[in-house]
Every structure is written in structure tokens, then in C-alpha cells.
Scaffold this active site. Structure first.
Site, mmCIF file in Angstrom:
data_model
loop_
_atom_site.group_PDB
_atom_site.id
_atom_site.type_symbol
_atom_site.label_atom_id
_atom_site.label_comp_id
_atom_site.label_asym_id
_atom_site.label_seq_id
_atom_site.Cartn_x
_atom_site.Cartn_y
_atom_site.Cartn_z
ATOM 1 C CG HIS A 142 -53.207 -24.372 -27.260
ATOM 2 N ND1 HIS A 142 -53.540 -25.132 -26.050
ATOM 3 C CD2 HIS A 142 -54.486 -24.475 -28.033
ATOM 4 C CE1 HIS A 142 -54.850 -25.342 -26.280
ATOM 5 N NE2 HIS A 142 -55.403 -25.057 -27.135
ATOM 6 C CD GLU A 186 -49.136 -35.500 -21.379
ATOM 7 O OE1 GLU A 186 -50.054 -36.098 -21.542
ATOM 8 O OE2 GLU A 186 -49.067 -34.133 -21.364
ATOM 9 N N GLY A 232 -58.782 -26.659 -16.270
ATOM 10 C CA GLY A 232 -58.515 -25.118 -15.935
ATOM 11 C C GLY A 232 -56.912 -24.909 -15.623
ATOM 12 C CE1 TYR A 273 -43.906 -27.802 -19.152
ATOM 13 C CE2 TYR A 273 -41.445 -27.577 -19.663
ATOM 14 C CZ TYR A 273 -43.064 -27.136 -19.717
ATOM 15 O OH TYR A 273 -42.860 -25.536 -19.564
ATOM 16 C CD GLU A 283 -57.782 -27.469 -25.406
ATOM 17 O OE1 GLU A 283 -58.316 -26.135 -25.263
ATOM 18 O OE2 GLU A 283 -57.092 -27.753 -24.400
ATOM 19 N NE ARG A 293 -65.234 -26.387 -22.013
ATOM 20 C CZ ARG A 293 -64.427 -25.601 -22.300
ATOM 21 N NH1 ARG A 293 -64.778 -24.621 -23.347
ATOM 22 N NH2 ARG A 293 -62.987 -25.300 -22.146
ATOM 23 N NE ARG A 303 -60.127 -16.422 -24.715
ATOM 24 C CZ ARG A 303 -60.357 -17.715 -24.139
ATOM 25 N NH1 ARG A 303 -60.562 -17.719 -22.783
ATOM 26 N NH2 ARG A 303 -60.282 -18.546 -24.835
HETATM 27 P P1 ADP Z 1 -56.322 -28.050 -18.685
HETATM 28 O O1 ADP Z 1 -57.479 -29.298 -18.700
HETATM 29 O O2 ADP Z 1 -55.916 -28.098 -17.124
HETATM 30 O O3 ADP Z 1 -56.580 -27.035 -19.460
HETATM 31 P P2 ADP Z 1 -54.296 -29.366 -20.331
HETATM 32 O O4 ADP Z 1 -53.854 -30.721 -20.375
HETATM 33 O O5 ADP Z 1 -55.371 -29.083 -21.370
HETATM 34 O O6 ADP Z 1 -54.946 -28.986 -18.938
HETATM 35 O O7 ADP Z 1 -52.880 -28.525 -20.409
HETATM 36 C C1 ADP Z 1 -52.940 -26.967 -20.253
HETATM 37 C C2 ADP Z 1 -51.876 -26.317 -20.421
HETATM 38 O O8 ADP Z 1 -50.897 -26.856 -19.731
HETATM 39 C C3 ADP Z 1 -51.494 -26.642 -21.990
HETATM 40 O O9 ADP Z 1 -52.100 -25.766 -22.805
HETATM 41 C C4 ADP Z 1 -49.966 -26.311 -22.074
HETATM 42 O O10 ADP Z 1 -49.840 -24.933 -22.015
HETATM 43 C C5 ADP Z 1 -49.467 -26.891 -20.759
HETATM 44 N N1 ADP Z 1 -49.015 -28.371 -20.800
HETATM 45 C C6 ADP Z 1 -49.920 -29.598 -20.627
HETATM 46 N N2 ADP Z 1 -49.331 -30.543 -20.736
HETATM 47 C C7 ADP Z 1 -48.071 -30.327 -21.278
HETATM 48 C C8 ADP Z 1 -46.968 -30.935 -21.643
HETATM 49 N N3 ADP Z 1 -46.730 -32.330 -21.915
HETATM 50 N N4 ADP Z 1 -45.716 -30.097 -21.940
HETATM 51 C C9 ADP Z 1 -45.840 -28.867 -21.894
HETATM 52 N N5 ADP Z 1 -46.917 -28.041 -21.759
HETATM 53 C C10 ADP Z 1 -47.949 -28.871 -21.283
#
Ligand code: ADP
Length: 454
Positions: A209, A201, A165, A203, A276, A292, A338
Site C-alpha cells: 500500500h 476489479e 473503512g 484482485y 492511495e 481529508r 500507531r
Molecule cells: P476502503 O475505502 O474501504 O479503505 P480501499 O479501496 O481503500 O477501501 O481498499 C482497502 C484495502 O482493501 C486496501 O488497502 C487493500 O488492502 C484491499 N484491496 C482493495 N482493492 C484491492 C484489490 N483490487 N486487490 C487487492 N486488495 C485490494
């Protein structure tokens, strides 16, 4: 034997699940909270059972009540929808232990993919590219954390192993901020997810996405259904999704899709799922798997003609998928907006009684919504009230149909973000295709829609 499905969710997705059950000849039980007695699917279901008060913690998030509700009503299976308990391995296990069918992958697979470090490791093993960073929980010792950070390189993102989330994430641009960022993310992760584990990780500054939809059955079949571009987001919440992703080489996507399908076989995945990715400078990087059905699944249904929820139900019944990979063709272009019950520029929630609701129509338009005139949008849940989809032969036609549809919607009594969507459909950058995940917030900061704000 499965002839009755308990729907453990609400709103548009509960109605969507009910329709899929009906078209397969399955009976339905609506499990609803006290705030939701007026929902469409509750009225339409074969049986209904109130599972508790409005508060989600005492209703849609109460695993035991849902299982007892299934037992009392003779349902053999539970469909969790999205959100709520849909990705809870503990819930899936409790459902399995009660001798019921959880409509989703086996609980061990949810547990594996719900731990992001394990998920990343499994994906690397399967040949799926991941964001640079060691798939390991950070140790306590600061010098070791610093060494790992230096190996990956700055900027970095600290993420919760059990995160979800959009919570439990922190960007670090400089070594001086590392220790504090790790500490704060650990505390937040403990508070939200009951697991203080965090990892690092690289950034990525301007990613898109992009996600791959998969389906797998218990007969050794796994396939991928194209991709979705979900880069139009605000506060990590998706607002517009589309398929195909504009401007990405088809061969690269096909290679990625194939790897995702193979990964499903390796982890014994079952049902519908989504891999994703972030996409930057021509490279894909796996971030997580959603085990899901997703809000944006109809985008894929429009371009492939596959009914994803029906396939979930078929797999739960032990049947093979009804399609093979070589039968999947991507037809035209689809976009989803949405529609949230919120102020279009201030983003404040707008619950209340819907005075009028006339959804749009016409060629290529699909509306997924539980709204009707007189329905009261409760303040207790997510603000999503409708998903508006447009399908066209080309992206231009899909955008034109979406603009026409947005202008046609008549909804009064609550505010919605339809005016924001209408402006975005005319925005030059969105129209050009391929915006990054910061596009919407950047445009809002530049004053997008300000002239309309009152
Ligand atoms: P959650 O499970 O909380 O949705 P995610 O891992 O899917 O977490 O990450 C959610 C959002 O955070 C991603 O869609 C992106 O916008 C940002 N994000 C996550 N990891 C990175 C990254 N390594 N670099 C840049 N943005 C990131």
C-alpha cells in the site's frame, strides 16, 4: 474573513488542529461530546461547546449540531479532522450552505471522489494508472456481470461504489462464486453506505500500500509531498507508516506524484488529500482518494518540513500554499507507529483510566497524543491514543530511534500495542523493507508474539 475555527473531532487530531490554528493566530472552538469534556484540546481551546452525548451518532456525526455550534460560538470555519464527517459530501454541502467554510475540498469534489467508480474514471482520464477492471457499476443481469468478470479475469474483488473503512469488499476466485459474492456485497453496501452499487476489479495477491500526499490551493497551485508506505496493516487498518517507501525507484514515484498533482488541477481539488495505490511487480494501481487529512500525515511532515494542517488552514483562508514543488526535498526517513489502547496480542480494546503517561523523547522523536495521567480513555471511539514518530538520516537510524522510544514509553492503567511495535522493529522482514499488506497477519498467524501472550 476567518478568525475562529470549530474543531469537529476529538483525540490527538483535535489537539493537532488546535496547535496549527494557534500558530497561525486563529482562535479555536472545541465541539465535544459528554464523554470528552476532559480532553486536552477542550481545556486549551478559546471556547468549548458540548454537542451531545457520548454516542458519535448524536454528537460528532450530527451535522446539524456541529453547524449550530459554529453559529452559536461565532466560528466561521469547521475543521472535520479525519473519520466522522470528514468525507461526507452532504456535511460539507450543509456547511457551505450555512455560509461557513468547510476545511477541505468543495463538496462536489468530495462527492466525485467518494463514488469510487467516478473517482476511478476521473483518474484514468488524468493519466493515473488504476487496478484493471471496468470503472462502471455492475448491471443486474447475471450474464452481463459474468462477461465483465471474464474480461477482467480472476481472481476478482467485488467492491462497493460508496465503500469505506475496509467494508463492503469480497474476493472471488472462481466464476461459480461470482453471483453470490455480488449479491452479498450489494446487501452489505446498502446496509453500510445506503448505496447498493458495486463494481469489479482484479484482485492483487501481494500488493504493497503506497500513497501520495497532495496539497492544492485556489490559485492554480497543486503539489505532491512524496509518498508513504502503509503496508503494515491488520484487518485493513494501518499500524505502521513510513516515508520514503523502501526500494522503489525514485523516478517512478516522481512520475506518479506529478500525475497526482495534475489530477488535482483537473478536478479543482483544494486542501490536503491522498491518492492511495496498490503496488505490485513494479506497477502502481490507484484504488481511492482520501479527501481529508490522514492519521499518518506527520510522516510526510517530518521528511518534507511542510506543516500539512497549517497549509489546510491557509488554503481555507484563501491564501496560496506557502511552498512550491521545486522547494520540496525529502530529508532522511520517518516512521510512525500507531499506539492503540488495546491488548497487544489479543487486540481487545482496553479503555480505562491512564495511571501514568511519560512519552519518549530525544533526537528525531515526535509524539502526537492527547494522553495525560488521570485521563480516562472512553470506550465509545477509535482506540488510537498516540502516534509515535521517529525521524532519522537513514531508515536504520529511524528504526533504531523508534526502538529506543518504544522502550522508553511509560503508560500504565491501559494496555497498549507498544510491545507489538517493539517486536516489529526487530523483525527481519520489516527491517529489510518492502513487506506486502498481508505481512502482519501472516506473521501473527505464524505465532508472532505468542511467547508473550498470556
Ligand atoms: P476502503 O475505502 O474501504 O479503505 P480501499 O479501496 O481503500 O477501501 O481498499 C482497502 C484495502 O482493501 C486496501 O488497502 C487493500 O488492502 C484491499 N484491496 C482493495 N482493492 C484491492 C484489490 N483490487 N486487490 C487487492 N486488495 C485490494
Amino acid at each position: 474573513m476567518m478568525d475562529t475555527v470549530l474543531i469537529a473531532n476529538r483525540g490527538e487530531i483535535a489537539l493537532r488542529i488546535l496547535r496549527a490554528c494557534r500558530s497561525l493566530g486563529l482562535k479555536t472552538v472545541a465541539a465535544y461530546s459528554e464523554a470528552d469534556a476532559g480532553l486536552r484540546h477542550v481545556q486549551l481551546a478559546d471556547h468549548r461547546i458540548c454537542i451531545g452525548p457520548a454516542s458519535a451518532a448524536s454528537s460528532y456525526l450530527d451535522a446539524q449540531r456541529l453547524i449550530v455550534a459554529a453559529e452559536l460560538t461565532g466560528a466561521q470555519a469547521i475543521h472535520p479532522g479525519y473519520g466522522f464527517l470528514s468525507e461526507s459530501a452532504a456535511f460539507a454541502r450543509a456547511v457551505e450552505d450555512a455560509g461557513l467554510i468547510f476545511i477541505g475540498p468543495p463538496s462536489e469534489v468530495i462527492a466525485l471522489m467518494g463514488d469510487k467508480v467516478n473517482a476511478k474514471r476521473a483518474m484514468l482520464d488524468a493519466g493515473v494508472p488504476c487496478v484493471p477492471g471496468t470503472p462502471q457499476q455492475l448491471p443486474q443481469e447475471l450474464d452481463q456481470v459474468q462477461a465483465i468478470a471474464n474480461d477482467i479475469g480472476y481472481p476478482l474483488i467485488v467492491k462497493a461504489v460508496g465503500g469505506g473503512g475496509g467494508r463492503g469488499m469480497r474476493i472471488v476466485r472462481d466464476q461459480a462464486d461470482l453471483a453470490q459474492a455480488v449479491q452479498l456485497t450489494r446487501e452489505e453496501a446498502q446496509r453500510y453506505f445506503g448505496n447498493a452499487g458495486v463494481y469489479l476489479e482484479r484482485y492483487l495477491e501481494h500488493p504493497r500500500h503506497i500513497e501520495i500526499q497532495v496539497l492544492a490551493d485556489a490559485h492554480g497551485n497543486a503539489l505532491w509531498l512524496g509518498e508513504r508506505d502503509c503496508s503494515v496493516q491488520r484487518r485493513n487498518q494501518k499500524l505502521i507508516e513510513e516515508s520514503p517507501a523502501p526500494g522503489i525507484d525514485r523516478a517512478t514515484i516522481a512520475d506518479l506524484g506529478q500525475r497526482c498533482a495534475s489530477a488535482c488541477l483537473r478536478i479543482a481539488y483544494r486542501g490536503a488529500g491522498t491518492f492511495e495505490f496498490l503496488y505490485e511487480d513494479g506497477q502502481f494501481y490507484f484504488i481511492e482518494m482520501n479527501t481529508r487529512v490522514q492519521v499518518e500525515h506527520p510522516v510526510t511532515e517530518l521528511v518534507t518540513g511542510v506543516d500539512i494542517v497549517e497549509e489546510q488552514l491557509r488554503v481555507a483562508m484563501g491564501l496560496p500554499l506557502s511552498v512550491r514543488q521545486d522547494q520540496i526535498r525529502i530529508q532522511g526517513h520517518a516512521i510512525e507507529c500507531r499506539l492503540n489502547a488495546e491488548h497487544p496480542w489479543k487486540f481487545t480494546p482496553s479503555p480505562g483510566v491512564v495511571r501514568s503517561w511519560t512519552p519518549p523523547g530525544g533526537p528525531g522523536i515526535r509524539v502526537e497524543s492527547h494522553l495525560y495521567a488521570g485521563y480516562e480513555v472512553p470506550p465509545h471511539y477509535d482506540s488510537l491514543v498516540a502516534k509515535l514518530l521517529a525521524h532519522g538520516a537513514s531508515r536504520e537510524q529511524a528504526m533504531a530511534r523508534m526502538s529506543t522510544a518504544l522502550a522508553e514509553i511509560d503508560v500504565t492503567g491501559i494496555d497498549t500495542n507498544a510491545p507489538l511495535h517493539a517486536i516489529l522493529m526487530q523483525e527481519p522482514d520489516f527491517r529489510a523493507g518492502g513487506v506486502d499488506i498481508h505481512y502482519l497477519e501472516r506473521r501473527l498467524a505464524q505465532g508472532l508474539g505468542k511467547e508473550n501472550a498470556t
